[in-house]
Scaffold this motif. Structure first.
Motif, PDB file in Angstrom:
ATOM      1  N   UNK A 162      25.940  24.167 -21.846  1.00 56.55           N
ATOM      2  CA  UNK A 162      25.108  23.272 -22.634  1.00 56.55           C
ATOM      3  C   UNK A 162      24.993  23.701 -24.088  1.00 56.55           C
ATOM      4  N   UNK A 163      23.756  23.805 -24.571  1.00 56.12           N
ATOM      5  CA  UNK A 163      23.508  24.221 -25.950  1.00 56.12           C
ATOM      6  C   UNK A 163      23.354  25.725 -26.086  1.00 56.12           C
ATOM      7  N   UNK A 172      18.384  23.976 -26.267  1.00 60.52           N
ATOM      8  CA  UNK A 172      18.160  24.970 -27.305  1.00 60.52           C
ATOM      9  C   UNK A 172      18.329  24.466 -28.716  1.00 60.52           C
ATOM     10  N   UNK A 173      19.246  23.522 -28.916  1.00 56.87           N
ATOM     11  CA  UNK A 173      19.485  23.037 -30.266  1.00 56.87           C
ATOM     12  C   UNK A 173      18.274  22.323 -30.847  1.00 56.87           C
ATOM     13  N   UNK A 232      12.299  28.179 -33.128  1.00 58.25           N
ATOM     14  CA  UNK A 232      11.250  27.495 -33.873  1.00 58.25           C
ATOM     15  C   UNK A 232      11.406  26.001 -33.965  1.00 58.25           C
ATOM     16  N   UNK A 233      12.398  25.419 -33.287  1.00 49.92           N
ATOM     17  CA  UNK A 233      12.638  23.984 -33.370  1.00 49.92           C
ATOM     18  C   UNK A 233      11.498  23.152 -32.821  1.00 49.92           C
ATOM     19  N   UNK A 234      10.971  23.564 -31.689  1.00 49.63           N
ATOM     20  CA  UNK A 234       9.822  22.868 -31.098  1.00 49.63           C
ATOM     21  C   UNK A 234       9.095  23.845 -30.178  1.00 49.63           C
ATOM     22  N   UNK A 235       8.276  24.725 -30.745  1.00 45.91           N
ATOM     23  CA  UNK A 235       7.610  25.754 -29.933  1.00 45.91           C
ATOM     24  C   UNK A 235       6.691  25.186 -28.866  1.00 45.91           C
TER      25      UNK A 235
END
Length: 475
Positions: free
Chosen positions: A413-414, A438-439, A444-447
């Motif tokens: 996957x990512x 993960x992407x 910190x992308x969407x904690x």
């Protein structure tokens, strides 16, 4: 008392081991008590010691009115933390963690090991009516043998802290049957495999006479609890889990554990997660997501929840189900809400997996399988023509579970590797999040979404009676 889910470099660079290396557990039944004020490292949100007692750093310490005297840590704010070094666990098994606390209106704390690498769960602190009205809250957890740094973290503000105790609960490891001191699987616990256990054998394994209040029984087995020490008197037969033996509370003096008549012992996934535990995890699930379908699907990938020791098998089951729960709102959604076409070139070659006329490849099933290329790949692996019939994933529960396990076991996957590999090789739960989304969520992308997955993971670990193990729990 800070979150151990992020910032581990800061934690380890500040941690010092000098002083207060308290004596460890010489035997599993002995207790270690760490006084709150004897921390080896800390994080406090305000400067200075508001209580003015015992130490001169930023932790707020005052003289306590609790029995035994001494000091307590107070003025606790959310995200503060304390660390106590040198917790020695001599043998893998069940240990009870006890916190001595006070709170006018209630609060929540959590406990972990080694900077959050191993989460021991949340402790609900009741409203005691005052800052010096003390009570003890506890939970029983499984801890592997080793030496650890013990962390206490403030999930919320508004409580005082006097001491934390770690004591062996008896039984060494859980067995086919595990009995507990309190309802909802609290207090001491003791494990039993098949056999007959009179009061002497029962207590030798860590249980206590007339003090059993809840029980877990593995699928394919039953426990017969007797009122008298010699398998006589009133009795009750328990299959599955019972969070409170309301009609037989504190009455057990002998136990028989045996395979259920006419049913072979559970094997494969059903030996790791019972149907009762599955129902406890997903009380509001869509009826489409059947336990039987999952058990059958798991036979396609026997390494799923089948690799390593029992703790590892349970850990992988908890990790996978936590992610599936997050993807589907608690196994509520069979298909995604926005049902787009999701048709595109696969591997840059439109002939590799052309979309079937009139078919749409929107998210379906526990992992929300999406895009024509993934339907083709999963179908090829499972021997199913999912390109021509993507709706099969939303019609057949076994197929839906199979597609989720196909991704879990084989797809990077990512992330850097399949989620299965991340768990069994000790990379940690956080890497399974990276593989799935993960992407968008990691680094910190969407904690908030990451924390949602972690919360489910910890809840399922508690239901299965195991721990997060090594590796980062977050990503």
């Amino acid at each position: 008392m800070r979150t151990f889910l992020t910032g581990l470099q800061q934690y380890y660079s500040r941690l010092f081991i000098a002083g207060f290396l308290l004596w460890g557990l010489a035997l599993p039944s002995q207790a270690v008590v760490f006084q709150a004020e004897n921390y080896t490292n800390f994080y406090d949100t305000s400067p200075g010691n508001s209580g003015g007692a015992y130490r001169s750093d930023a932790v707020d310490i005052e003289i306590t009115n609790d029995s035994g005297g001494g000091y307590n840590v107070g003025w606790i704010e959310a995200t503060e933390w304390l660390v106590y070094s040198g917790l020695s666990i001599p043998a893998s098994g069940n240990y009870t963690i006890r916190l001595r606390v006070a709170s006018p209106s209630g609060a929540t704390a959590s406990v972990d090991l080694n900077g959050g690498a191993i989460q021991l769960g949340n402790f609900s602190i009741p409203a005691t009516g005052g800052w010096q009205n003390w009570t003890t809250v506890s939970r029983t957890v499984y801890i592997n043998a080793g030496t650890y740094n013990l962390g206490v973290f403030a999930q919320t503000a508004g409580w005082n802290f006097n001491w934390i105790e770690v004591v062996g609960s008896g039984g060494g490891t859980t067995g086919l049957v595990t009995v507990y001191e309190h309802c909802n699987y609290g207090g001491w616990s003791a494990g039993f495999n098949t056999g007959s256990f009179d009061v002497n054998a029962m207590t030798a394994l860590g249980a206590r006479n007339d003090q059993v209040s809840s029980i877990r029984v593995a699928a394919g087995y039953e426990a017969v609890l007797f009122e008298n020490w010699d398998f006589s008197g009133a009795s009750v037969t328990v299959r599955g889990d019972s969070s409170c033996l309301s009609n037989f509370n504190d009455r057990t003096s002998s136990i028989i554990v045996r395979a259920t008549t006419g049913n072979p012992p559970a094997t494969g996934f059903s030996a790791i997660v019972s149907e009762a535990q599955f129902n406890q995890m997903f009380p509001n699930r869509n009826p489409f997501y059947t336990y039987a379908g999952l058990v059958e699907a798991a036979k396609t990938y026997p390494a799923f929840a089948g690799t390593g020791d029992t703790a590892m098998k349970k850990r992988e089951a908890a990790a996978a189900l936590a992610n599936f729960s997050h993807e589907t709102g608690g196994l509520v959604h069979v298909t995604e809400i926005a049902q787009g076409e999701y048709c595109g070139d696969w591997d840059g070659n439109p002939a590799t997996c052309p979309c079937a006329p009139g078919k749409r490849y929107y998210g379906r099933g526990p992992i929300q399988l999406s895009w024509n290329g993934n339907y083709c790949a999963a179908g090829d692996a499972l021997g199913l023509n999912l390109r021509a019939d993507p709706d099969l994933v939303q019609r057949d529960a076994k197929v839906a579970w199979q597609t989720a396990l196909w991704f879990w076991m084989t797809q990077s996957g990512a992330g850097f590797r399949p989620a299965h590999s991340s768990i069994v090789n000790g990379n940690g739960f956080g890497e399974t999040i990276r593989t799935i989304n993960g992407s968008l969520e990691c680094n910190g992308g969407n904690p908030a979404q990451v924390q949602s997955r972690i919360n489910e993971f910890n809840r399922f670990l508690n239901i299965l009676g195991t721990t997060a193990g090594a590796g980062n729990i977050g990503c």
